[in-house]
Design an enzyme around this catalytic site. Structure first.
Site, PDB file in Angstrom:
ATOM      1  CG  ASP A 219      55.625  55.133  68.142  1.00  0.00           C
ATOM      2  OD1 ASP A 219      56.320  56.169  67.797  1.00  0.00           O
ATOM      3  OD2 ASP A 219      54.513  54.934  67.367  1.00  0.00           O
TER       4      ASP A 219
ATOM      5  CE  LYS B 213      55.426  57.678  64.958  1.00  0.00           C
ATOM      6  NZ  LYS B 213      53.972  56.904  65.362  1.00  0.00           N
TER       7      LYS B 213
ATOM      8  CB  VAL C 218      56.814  48.487  69.080  1.00  0.00           C
ATOM      9  CG1 VAL C 218      57.595  47.317  69.654  1.00  0.00           C
ATOM     10  CG2 VAL C 218      56.426  49.748  69.940  1.00  0.00           C
ATOM     11  CB  THR C 219      53.171  47.314  66.559  1.00  0.00           C
ATOM     12  OG1 THR C 219      52.012  47.924  65.882  1.00  0.00           O
ATOM     13  CG2 THR C 219      52.613  47.263  67.855  1.00  0.00           C
TER      14      THR C 219
ATOM     15  CB  CYS D 187      53.994  53.325  64.143  1.00  0.00           C
ATOM     16  SG  CYS D 187      52.586  53.980  64.885  1.00  0.00           S
TER      17      CYS D 187
END
Ligand code: TIU
Length: 231
Positions: A24, A129, A157-158, A162
């Protein structure tokens, strides 16, 4: 087969069975003017891991080892967005609403895209996702099994959302995971610290943590096994 310095004890992986996972690294989480900042999160806290992840990506690419990029996002029609998730948090700005960089956390919108420093290259797997867990409703597990990947070097992150969720779910599926300490960040440094400690407690109950330098040394040109893997 490199063995690297790690917590709570050394971590061993084979070049044919390892992948880098970048979770992410999206504009809406990491950049000024994005979703996170509009919610009052301090994005300066996420900046230190960016050059570290970029360096790890460079090393994995040089060794021709797989890199998997994830982005947390939903379909434009919101069919994969649970009402509970949409309603959570700041009611003024919800997932799917028009935000500062396009519709918030909708696949294909500018804010949902990767920051340029950590962006995927051609032929690297990108997983969109809908959850915090990279396995939930994605091809992640199939991809790893097909390629016989058993060891995951995790970044992103974070840390306590996740990243931790994905590492725990990978551990339950039998993957050996090492979380890169300087390759992950949280809006809340104290949550990062306690997450790193919790993952490796009780004899590595969820896996390992290590410094990026340990991975980079194992993948450095001339390190044992590296040339063969890159051939
Ligand atoms: N990627 C990820 O962790 N998603 C989040 O929503 N994280 C927060 O810390 N909010």
């Amino acid at each position: 087969m490199p063995t690297i310095d790690a917590q709570p004890f050394p971590y061993e992986f084979g070049f044919d069975h390892v992948a880098l996972v970048c979770i992410d690294m999206q504009r809406d989480f990491c950049q000024p003017g994005g979703f996170a900042e509009s919610l009052g999160d301090d994005i300066s806290k996420l900046q230190p891991c960016i050059p570290v992840i970029a360096k790890l990506q460079e090393a994995f690419r040089r060794c021709k080892l797989p890199i998997i990029h994830t982005k947390e996002c939903h379909k434009p029609d919101l069919s994969d967005l649970p009402t509970a998730k949409r309603n959570r948090g700041n009611p003024k700005l919800k997932i799917g609403d028009k935000g500062p960089m396009g519709r918030i956390l909708i696949d294909g919108e500018p804010g949902t895209d990767f920051i340029p420093e950590c962006a995927p290259e051609e032929f690297e797997l990108v997983i969109s996702k809908p959850g915090k867990d990279t396995f939930y409703s994605t091809v992640f597990d199939d991809y790893l099994k097909t390629r016989k990947i058993t060891h995951l070097v995790i970044t992103g992150v974070t840390t306590e959302v996740c990243v931790q969720t994905t590492m725990r779910c990978a551990n339950d599926r039998g993957y050996d995971c090492v979380l890169v300490e300087d390759g992950t960040d949280s809006f809340f440094p104290e949550f990062k610290d306690v997450t790193l400690r919790a993952l490796v407690a009780q004899g590595g109950i969820v896996g390992w943590t290590c410094k990026s330098e340990a991975i980079l040394q194992a993948l450095a040109p001339g390190a044992p096994g590296v040339r063969a893997a890159a051939a």
